[in-house]
Structures are given as C-alpha cells and as structure tokens.
Design an enzyme around this catalytic site. Structure first.
Site, PDB file in Angstrom:
ATOM      1  CB  SER A  70     -52.327  16.196  92.574  1.00 27.12           C
ATOM      2  OG  SER A  70     -51.843  17.097  91.794  1.00 27.12           O
ATOM      3  CG  ASP A 283     -48.864  17.530  93.504  1.00 27.41           C
ATOM      4  OD1 ASP A 283     -49.540  18.210  92.714  1.00 27.41           O
ATOM      5  OD2 ASP A 283     -48.562  16.485  93.395  1.00 27.41           O
ATOM      6  CG  ASP A 285     -47.339  17.949  89.898  1.00 26.69           C
ATOM      7  OD1 ASP A 285     -48.533  18.684  89.910  1.00 26.69           O
ATOM      8  OD2 ASP A 285     -47.287  16.818  90.035  1.00 26.69           O
ATOM      9  N   PRO A 504     -60.850   6.553  79.310  1.00 24.99           N
ATOM     10  CG  PRO A 504     -60.281   4.588  79.675  1.00 24.99           C
ATOM     11  CD  PRO A 504     -60.183   5.379  78.604  1.00 24.99           C
TER      12      PRO A 504
HETATM   13  C1  16G Z   1     -52.156  12.357  86.865  1.00 20.75           C
HETATM   14  C2  16G Z   1     -50.991  12.555  85.770  1.00 20.75           C
HETATM   15  C3  16G Z   1     -51.037  13.659  84.872  1.00 20.75           C
HETATM   16  C4  16G Z   1     -52.247  13.456  84.098  1.00 20.75           C
HETATM   17  C5  16G Z   1     -53.549  13.480  85.001  1.00 20.75           C
HETATM   18  C6  16G Z   1     -54.639  12.827  83.959  1.00 20.75           C
HETATM   19  C7  16G Z   1     -48.927  11.996  86.490  1.00 20.75           C
HETATM   20  C8  16G Z   1     -47.521  12.257  87.463  1.00 20.75           C
HETATM   21  N1  16G Z   1     -49.912  12.735  86.583  1.00 20.75           N
HETATM   22  O1  16G Z   1     -52.185  13.430  87.403  1.00 20.75           O
HETATM   23  O2  16G Z   1     -50.017  13.787  84.201  1.00 20.75           O
HETATM   24  O3  16G Z   1     -52.476  14.696  83.397  1.00 20.75           O
HETATM   25  O4  16G Z   1     -52.931  12.056  85.887  1.00 20.75           O
HETATM   26  O5  16G Z   1     -55.598  12.234  85.027  1.00 20.75           O
HETATM   27  O6  16G Z   1     -48.396  11.307  85.483  1.00 20.75           O
HETATM   28  P1  16G Z   1     -57.006  11.647  84.458  1.00 20.75           P
HETATM   29  O7  16G Z   1     -56.247  10.320  83.705  1.00 20.75           O
HETATM   30  O8  16G Z   1     -57.873  11.444  85.339  1.00 20.75           O
HETATM   31  O9  16G Z   1     -57.270  12.407  83.128  1.00 20.75           O
HETATM   32 ZN    ZN Z   2     -50.118  18.047  90.909  1.00 20.63          ZN
END
Ligand code: 16G
Ligand code: ZN
Length: 551
Positions: A70, A283, A285, A504
């Site tokens: 991503s 990616d 999305d 976290p």
């Molecule tokens: C991932 C999640 C996204 C979320 C992000 C938070 C999926 C497919 N993707 O990219 O929804 O906003 O994690 O990232 O679930 P973080 O935990 O590093 O803040």
């Molecule tokens: Zn993405």
C-alpha cells in the site's frame, strides 16, 4: 472429472528447508496482513500460498492473495489473504497465519498438518486461488514464491498479474458468484463501474459549479494503470489528468496517506487555484480530495467528508423513492469531531465508532440495510444487504408507484453498480463522489461548506515496546499503561472541543497520537503534550506530571 491431487508434503518440506527458509522471527499478520521489508517476505509468500489453499478447501470457494504494501515505501512489501466474500481474512486465521509463518523450518509441515486437523479440512477438496500483485520491483519474486506453495498443493491458480487491491477483491467475489457480481475479468470490472457511472450522468456532462475534469495523484503506484484504463471507458464523460503515474518514486511525497497526514498537496500536482484534485494511495484502496484556494490555502476533503456526502445523497434518494430501508454510518476514532456532530445533528443518520482496520468497519456496516463506512484516511465503501438491493431493484420496475419514485430507485440501482462493495476502492469511490457533486452542481468549496473540520494533528511516538499501550472502547480509551488516560484527560480538558487518543500502530513499530481542538494554533501543542505523556509512561519514565498550564 477433475483430478484433485493431495498436498505434496515432501515438496513443501524440501522447499521450506532450501529456497524458502525462514528469514526473520516474530513477523505478524496484522490489520494489513504481513508487511515488512520485501527481502524478509519470500518464505512468508510461500507459506501464504499454501495457507490460502487450505482456506479455499475449507470454505469451498476461491480465496485471494494480494501482494502489496500500500502506502509504505518501495523497499517494503506485504501479503494479505482475501476471504471468499471479498472480506479480509477471518480474525481467527490471522493467528494461524502468524503461527505457520513463524514455525521453525523443520516444524513447518507438522504445523501445517495440525491446521488441517484442527480445522477439519478435507485435503482432497478442490481449491482455487486468485493471485494479484502491485507494481513494486519485489512483487514478482513474492508472487513466484506464493505460486510454488500453491502448486505444491495442486490447487487451481488464477493469476491476474498486476492489479490493485480493490480489483483483486472484486475478482474474488466475481469468481465466487459465477459472474453475478460482475464479469470475473479486469475488463468486466471497468465495464461494470463505468457503464453505471455513464448511465447516471446521462448527456449533461457539466452542471452548475461542477465541471467534469479533475487532477489525480496516483502515488506512483499500481492505481495509475487502472486510472489509465478507466480514461478509455470514461471518454467524453469525465477527464482525469493523472500525475505521479508511476514514473516517479512510489509513495514519495505523494499519495492519499501523505496528503492526509501532512495536510499538504503532493509533489507534481500543478494546478490552478480551486481545481478539484484527488490523491489515491499506493494500492488504490484509499482516496482523499483536496484543492488549493486563491490565497494558496490548502483544503482537504477526507474520508469523513466522503461518508457524509454519500449518506446525505443516499438518504435523499431513499426519501424520493419512499423506500423504508435503514442507513447507518461507521467511523473510527480518527473521524473528525466536526463530521460526527454533523452526522448526528444535521444528517440524523445513526453513527457507530469501531476500532481501526477495514474488517471492523465492514462487519459493523453489515448490520444496516445500507451501511456506509469510511476511515478518515479515505478507505471506505458502501454495502447493501442482498434484501435491500432486491427492494431497490423491484422498486425501479414497480408500475404502481409514481414516476419520480421509480426514477430515484432506478438511479440507486446504478449507484449500487458504481460502488465496489467488496472493499474500499479509490476509483469507485471517486466515480461515486463525482456522481454526487455532479448531481448537486457543486465544486469542492460548496461541498466543504456542509460542516467545519476541527483542526487536528497526528504524531508518531517511538517507544521501547508499542504493545505497552492497550486500548478499549474502539481505541478511544487507553487502559495501559496505568495513569496515561488520566494524563490525556487532564491535557484535553484545557482545550475547547479538545479530544485526543493514542493507539499502537498495526503496521509500524510506533504509537500513534491523534489530537483535535477548536483552535488551530493549539492543536500542535495538545498533540505534542500527549506525545510526551505517551513517551514517558510507555518507557516507564513516570508517571510524570506533564501537564503544562495553557498560556
Ligand atoms: C491498514 C488498514 C487500514 C488502517 C491502517 C491503520 C486494512 C485493509 N487496512 O492499512 O484500514 O487505517 O492499517 O494503520 O484494514 P496503523 O495501524 O498503522 O495506524
Ligand atoms: Zn492502501
């Protein structure tokens, strides 16, 4: 009759102890699957190839594997499995995936056999895997490793090569519904979305303040290819000028994540004031809209804005068609307080808050006839219950209602087809937003006027162990380390409409801090103060009264 051969454990054992030896310890299947440095993922890809086959045998349907990281830098990569309904891998299997990947090389096959036994998997059942990858340099090698795993299990492979994440989700569902959701090909995907978009738009291309042209920042990612393909299908209806189309460095100072977090325009978007711009992520999305006004001020319209725009539009169509279906909106703690107030007080649509990560939003949204879910970062979609789609489609043909009721219902059937219900899809979301702005005759500042965002700031804090932070209540409450929530409460109290939470990260080795308050000048200070509190308490320096009085 197809000949279903069993899993070849000998080859698996052989490959795991030669080409695909374990490289690193402790890698975890997180919210976005496995994600880390690309060179550490080869054995993971092999294991995921095998695991996807087991999952497919268990579910008796095709399962997807997407290779992408991503918005992470080019040197990273990742793998995630997509369940047969297009949803993220079931939570219980995240642990199974983690355990399998981390099994010692000589314990890999026994671990595999245990999964098969514990899950009651019929080894002789057929399996189909839908494979896709992004444009990263490391992706072909990971795809190859996954294929070795799939082949060792004698499963059917449908390798779609380079696709973006939402396309892969679409393909999984299209295959599993035998084309009912849409033709199971990339051209089927473009055809379905663009035909519905053009149907709604009709012959009137511009409307009021809306003009059918925009600038798109593709983060130098795989989404650029889809945008270029769409350009052909949308000719004469919508002009999309692409920059960061893959000729520059992936995700470097561009893309939806960069624009949302930094609150600045991406590199290379050269546009006149007030031009409608969008950024998608690596990616494809996620999507955010933005523009720069004549005073060079940057304006961001993020996932919260898209959710409210869509909710209002669909509510209007339901009223016009007089259908009594319920709509609900799902957000996370990152949703701007301004948007939540607007949804409750003006839109009067039920709103729920869940933990970060698409699976949580998606599951909650399934509770409504029409569930709209968006993360503030621009990841989201709209899902319709099968029963709701039937009601809408029947209403579009119902001769016993007025023409305007029928027309509204017919419009909704096209809206349903513009939407990729399987997962957040930047380009499908863009087509939906463009449809609504067109219907309203709005430019971006008209859209922005519906409510005011509270100034907000996000910070990252590096601590010894990010798991020292534990949260509850959809991440809005910090329950560990002791005393941190009290400190956050004391800090927040000092700012008008102040709110802050910490959690976290699921994708990086850091703790994230979010802060918002009424006054833009104060929000940096609030975020910094909370970050200090996190640093001190998570590292065991404290509890220290970091409660500086506000000047
Ligand atoms: C991932 C999640 C996204 C979320 C992000 C938070 C999926 C497919 N993707 O990219 O929804 O906003 O994690 O990232 O679930 P973080 O935990 O590093 O803040
Ligand atoms: Zn993405």
């Amino acid at each position: 009759m197809q000949d279903f051969k069993n899993i070849n454990y000998e080859i698996i054992e052989n490959l795991r102890t030669t080409d695909f030896k374990k490289r690193v310890e402790g890698i975890q299947y997180g919210t976005a699957g496995f994600r880390t440095k690309a060179e550490d993922l080869v054995h993971v890809a092999f294991a995921m190839g095998i695991l996807s086959v087991l999952r497919s045998k268990l579910k008796k349907a095709a399962v997807g594997i997407m290779i992408t990281a991503s918005h992470n830098p080019e040197c990273d990569n990742g793998l995630k499995l997509v369940d047969p309904s297009g949803e993220m891998l079931e939570t219980a299997w995240e642990k199974i995936a983690t355990d399998l990947v981390n099994a010692d090389d000589n314990n890999f096959v026994p671990t595999l056999r245990k999964v098969i036994k514990d899950q009651g998997i019929n080894e002789a059942a057929p399996a189909t895997i839908i494979l896709g990858r992004d444009t990263r340099k490391s992706s072909p090698k990971l795809a190859e490793a996954a294929i070795k795993g799939i082949d060792a299990c004698h499963a059917t492979l449908k390798d779609f090569g380079i696709v973006n994440t939402p396309q892969l989700h679409y393909l999984v569902v299209a295959v599993n519904t035998n084309g009912e959701y849409g033709d199971s090909s990339l051209s089927g995907y473009y055809q379905k979305l663009s035909t519905a978009f053009k149907n709604i738009r009709g012959t009137r291309i511009n409307n009021g303040q809306y003009s059918a042209e925009l600038q798109l920042d593709a983060a130098n990612g795989v989404g650029a290819l889809a945008v270029k393909a769409f350009q052909e299908y949308l000719k004469g209806f919508l002009t999309v000028n692409v920059c960061n189309d893959g000729s520059g460095e992936l995700n470097y100072m561009c893309g939806a994540d960069y624009v949302k977090i930094q609150q600045v325009p991406p590199l290379n978007v050269v546009s006149k004031p007030n031009v409608r711009c969008v950024s998608i992520d690596g990616d494809a999305d996620r999507i955010v809209y933005f523009y720069t006004d004549e005073n060079n001020k940057f304006h961001l319209l993020d996932g919260d804005r898209i959710a409210t725009l869509v909710a209002e539009y669909l509510k209007g169509l339901l009223q016009e068609s007089q259908l009594s279906l319920n709509i609900g909106l799902v957000q996370t703690a990152y949703a701007n307080g301004g948007s939540t107030d607007y949804i409750k007080n003006n839109l009067k649509v039920p709103v729920a808050c869940v933990s970060t990560g698409v699976k949580h939003l998606h599951h909650k949204a399934l509770e409504f006839d029409i569930g709209i879910y968006f993360e503030a970062n621009g990841h989201g979609t709209i899902i319709f219950k099968d029963s709701a789609m039937k009601v809408i489609r029947d209403a579009a043909k119902d001769k016993n209602t007025t023409e305007s009721q029928r027309k509204a219902a017919a419009k909704m059937t096209d809206v349903i087809d513009v939407i990729n219900q399987t997962v957040g899809d930047a380009l499908s979301d863009m087509l939906l937003v463009e449809t609504i702005l067109h219907a309203k005759g709005w430019n971006l500042s008209d859209w922005e006027e519906s409510y005011n965002d509270l100034p907000n700031r996000q910070l990252k804090v590096k601590v010894q162990d990010r798991n020292a932070i534990e949260t509850a209540d959809a991440e809005r409450l910090c329950v560990k380390p002791k005393g941190l929530q009290e400190q956050i409460d004391d800090l927040v109290k000092q700012y008008s409409r102040g709110r802050s939470f910490v959690r976290p990260s699921g994708t990086e080795d850091i703790v994230r801090v979010y802060a918002e308050c009424e006054n833009a000048a104060d929000v940096e200070k609030l975020a910094a103060e909370v970050a200090v509190a996190v640093y001190n308490l998570a590292n065991g320096i404290g509890p220290k009264p970091v409660v500086p009085s506000k000047m």
